[in-house]
Design a protein around this motif. Structure first.
Motif, mmCIF file in Angstrom:
data_model
loop_
_atom_site.group_PDB
_atom_site.id
_atom_site.type_symbol
_atom_site.label_atom_id
_atom_site.label_comp_id
_atom_site.label_asym_id
_atom_site.label_seq_id
_atom_site.Cartn_x
_atom_site.Cartn_y
_atom_site.Cartn_z
ATOM 1 N N GLU A 189 31.337 40.738 36.243
ATOM 2 C CA GLU A 189 30.030 41.371 37.601
ATOM 3 C C GLU A 189 30.441 42.179 38.938
ATOM 4 O O GLU A 189 32.051 41.530 39.716
ATOM 5 N N ALA A 190 29.888 43.306 39.079
ATOM 6 C CA ALA A 190 31.043 43.813 40.280
ATOM 7 C C ALA A 190 30.879 42.979 41.511
ATOM 8 O O ALA A 190 31.737 42.992 42.530
ATOM 9 N N GLN A 191 29.987 42.274 42.042
ATOM 10 C CA GLN A 191 29.515 41.867 43.026
ATOM 11 C C GLN A 191 30.920 40.391 43.450
ATOM 12 O O GLN A 191 31.135 40.528 43.928
ATOM 13 N N VAL A 192 30.715 40.193 42.187
ATOM 14 C CA VAL A 192 32.352 38.509 42.363
ATOM 15 C C VAL A 192 33.700 39.823 41.801
ATOM 16 O O VAL A 192 34.512 39.601 42.832
ATOM 17 N N ARG A 193 33.686 41.052 41.266
ATOM 18 C CA ARG A 193 35.100 41.783 41.644
ATOM 19 C C ARG A 193 35.329 42.416 42.995
ATOM 20 O O ARG A 193 36.125 41.896 43.818
ATOM 21 N N ARG A 194 34.203 42.436 43.866
ATOM 22 C CA ARG A 194 34.606 42.875 45.015
ATOM 23 C C ARG A 194 34.878 41.558 46.048
ATOM 24 O O ARG A 194 35.471 41.962 46.388
ATOM 25 N N GLN A 195 34.053 40.271 45.909
ATOM 26 C CA GLN A 195 34.587 39.573 46.701
ATOM 27 C C GLN A 195 36.377 39.151 46.352
ATOM 28 O O GLN A 195 37.075 38.600 46.792
ATOM 29 N N ALA A 196 36.210 39.153 44.603
ATOM 30 C CA ALA A 196 37.233 39.056 44.451
ATOM 31 C C ALA A 196 38.712 39.946 45.073
ATOM 32 O O ALA A 196 39.398 38.990 45.574
ATOM 33 N N ALA A 197 38.114 40.736 45.020
ATOM 34 C CA ALA A 197 39.215 41.624 46.400
ATOM 35 C C ALA A 197 39.493 41.659 47.321
ATOM 36 O O ALA A 197 41.023 41.868 48.529
ATOM 37 N N ARG A 198 38.438 40.956 48.278
ATOM 38 C CA ARG A 198 37.933 41.153 49.622
ATOM 39 C C ARG A 198 38.729 39.258 49.820
ATOM 40 O O ARG A 198 39.913 39.323 51.125
ATOM 41 N N SER A 199 38.736 38.708 49.198
ATOM 42 C CA SER A 199 39.369 37.057 49.041
ATOM 43 C C SER A 199 41.046 36.893 48.677
ATOM 44 O O SER A 199 41.343 36.680 49.491
ATOM 45 N N LEU A 200 41.637 37.917 47.935
ATOM 46 C CA LEU A 200 42.489 38.346 47.561
ATOM 47 C C LEU A 200 43.435 38.358 49.051
ATOM 48 O O LEU A 200 44.169 37.869 49.219
ATOM 49 N N SER A 201 42.877 39.707 49.640
ATOM 50 C CA SER A 201 42.807 40.161 50.724
ATOM 51 C C SER A 201 43.283 39.500 52.331
ATOM 52 O O SER A 201 44.268 38.716 52.330
ATOM 53 N N GLN A 202 41.742 38.278 52.083
ATOM 54 C CA GLN A 202 42.168 37.460 52.772
ATOM 55 C C GLN A 202 43.232 36.605 52.833
ATOM 56 O O GLN A 202 43.423 35.776 53.507
ATOM 57 N N LEU A 203 43.367 36.021 51.593
ATOM 58 C CA LEU A 203 44.690 35.082 51.587
ATOM 59 C C LEU A 203 45.701 35.528 51.392
ATOM 60 O O LEU A 203 46.211 34.236 51.758
ATOM 61 N N ALA A 204 46.178 37.078 51.059
ATOM 62 C CA ALA A 204 47.368 37.119 51.319
ATOM 63 C C ALA A 204 47.751 37.482 53.002
ATOM 64 O O ALA A 204 48.447 37.328 53.718
ATOM 65 N N ARG A 205 46.077 38.024 53.761
ATOM 66 C CA ARG A 205 46.234 37.821 55.033
ATOM 67 C C ARG A 205 47.038 36.843 55.663
ATOM 68 O O ARG A 205 47.951 36.285 56.594
ATOM 69 N N ARG A 206 46.122 35.543 55.898
ATOM 70 C CA ARG A 206 46.343 34.219 55.803
ATOM 71 C C ARG A 206 47.646 33.853 55.555
ATOM 72 O O ARG A 206 47.802 32.698 56.525
ATOM 73 N N LEU A 207 48.244 33.270 53.704
ATOM 74 C CA LEU A 207 48.630 32.920 53.835
ATOM 75 C C LEU A 207 50.286 33.902 53.893
ATOM 76 O O LEU A 207 51.068 33.248 54.047
ATOM 77 N N ASP A 208 50.273 34.851 54.194
ATOM 78 C CA ASP A 208 51.546 35.991 54.668
ATOM 79 C C ASP A 208 51.956 36.425 53.143
ATOM 80 O O ASP A 208 53.163 36.133 52.757
ATOM 81 N N LEU A 209 51.285 36.651 52.319
ATOM 82 C CA LEU A 209 51.347 37.053 50.656
ATOM 83 C C LEU A 209 51.983 38.428 50.583
ATOM 84 O O LEU A 209 50.606 39.242 51.121
ATOM 85 N N ASP A 210 52.767 39.019 50.118
ATOM 86 C CA ASP A 210 52.657 40.187 49.454
ATOM 87 C C ASP A 210 52.001 39.621 47.849
ATOM 88 O O ASP A 210 52.462 39.786 47.307
ATOM 89 N N VAL A 211 50.443 40.501 48.351
ATOM 90 C CA VAL A 211 49.717 39.941 47.405
ATOM 91 C C VAL A 211 49.084 41.723 46.693
ATOM 92 O O VAL A 211 48.481 42.614 47.439
ATOM 93 N N ALA A 212 49.560 42.042 45.547
ATOM 94 C CA ALA A 212 49.159 43.422 45.221
ATOM 95 C C ALA A 212 47.694 43.073 44.558
ATOM 96 O O ALA A 212 46.970 42.345 43.378
ATOM 97 N N LEU A 213 46.755 44.563 44.635
ATOM 98 C CA LEU A 213 44.993 44.710 44.190
ATOM 99 C C LEU A 213 45.608 45.553 42.793
ATOM 100 O O LEU A 213 44.640 45.944 43.129
ATOM 101 N N ASP A 214 45.615 44.145 42.273
ATOM 102 C CA ASP A 214 46.123 45.183 40.229
ATOM 103 C C ASP A 214 44.361 45.532 40.729
ATOM 104 O O ASP A 214 43.915 44.375 39.293
#
Length: 191
Positions: free
Chosen positions: A166-191
Motif C-alpha cells: 500500500e502506497a500510503q503505508v510506504r509513505r508513512q514508513a518513510a516519514r516515521s523512519l525519518s522521525q525516528l532517525a531525528r528523534r533518536l539521533d540515528l544514521d538511518v538510510a531510507l532504502d
C-alpha cells in the motif's frame, strides 16, 4: 453519575463536547469515564455523558438516536477518543491495553492516543500492528505511533514497511523512519 444537561451544541466538534463534559464533571472524572468505556463499560450506565462523547442523544425520541445500530466496539472507541481531549497519566495502562482490542477501531484510536500522549509503552504493540494490521489505515497509524514513540528496536520494522503493498503505508514508513532517525539521533538510510 450526575444528571448532566444536554450539550450546548450537539453539532460541535467532539473535542469541544468532551471539554464541555470535563467542565461539568472535572477533567479527572472525565478521564476516568473514558477509561471505563474503553475497558468495556456499558453505554447504558452513562446515558447523560454519551452525547458529549458522540454528538448523539441516547433518547428514543431524539432525531439523532442510533444506539441500537452501534456495536460495543464503538463504545470502546468513543472512550479512547475522549482521551485525545482530556488526559491523566493514569489512563496510559488502559490505552496500551486497548491496542489489543479485538476490533480495529478501538485499537486504531488507542494508537492515535498513544501518539498524541507520547506513550512509549505502546511501541511494542504498535510494531505488531504496523506489520499485522489488516487495514492500511491501522498500519499507517501504527507507523505514526512508532515515529512518535518508537525506539531503536522498531527501526527495522518501520524500514520493512517501506516495501508495503500500500502506497500510503510506504509513505508513512518513510516519514516515521525519518522521525525516528531525528528523534533518536540515528544514521538511518531510507532504502
Amino acid at each position: 453519575m450526575t444528571d448532566l444537561p444536554l450539550p450546548r451544541d450537539l453539532e460541535a466538534p467532539v473535542g469541544e463536547l468532551v471539554l464541555e463534559l470535563a467542565g461539568h464533571l472535572g477533567e479527572r472524572a472525565t478521564v476516568d469515564l473514558c477509561v471505563e468505556l474503553l475497558e468495556g463499560a456499558d453505554r447504558n450506565d452513562h446515558p447523560d455523558a454519551m452525547p458529549y462523547l458522540t454528538g448523539v442523544v441516547f433518547d428514543e425520541t431524539s432525531p439523532k438516536f442510533y444506539p441500537s445500530q452501534w456495536k460495543d466496539y464503538w463504545v470502546r472507541t468513543w472512550g479512547a477518543r475522549g482521551l485525545l481531549y482530556v488526559w491523566h497519566d493514569s489512563a496510559a495502562t488502559a490505552v496500551v491495553a486497548g491496542l489489543d482490542d479485538e476490533h480495529w477501531r478501538p485499537a486504531e484510536m488507542c494508537l492515535k492516543v498513544s501518539t498524541k500522549r507520547e506513550l512509549g509503552e505502546a511501541g511494542p504493540r504498535a510494531a505488531v500492528l504496523a506489520v499485522e494490521g489488516e487495514l492500511p489505515r491501522v498500519r499507517v497509524q501504527a507507523l505514526r505511533t512508532l515515529g512518535a514513540v518508537g525506539d531503536t528496536e522498531h527501526v527495522d520494522v518501520v524500514r520493512s514497511l517501506l516495501e508495503d503493498e500500500e502506497a500510503q503505508v510506504r509513505r508513512q514508513a518513510a516519514r516515521s523512519l525519518s522521525q525516528l532517525a531525528r528523534r533518536l539521533d540515528l544514521d538511518v538510510a531510507l532504502d
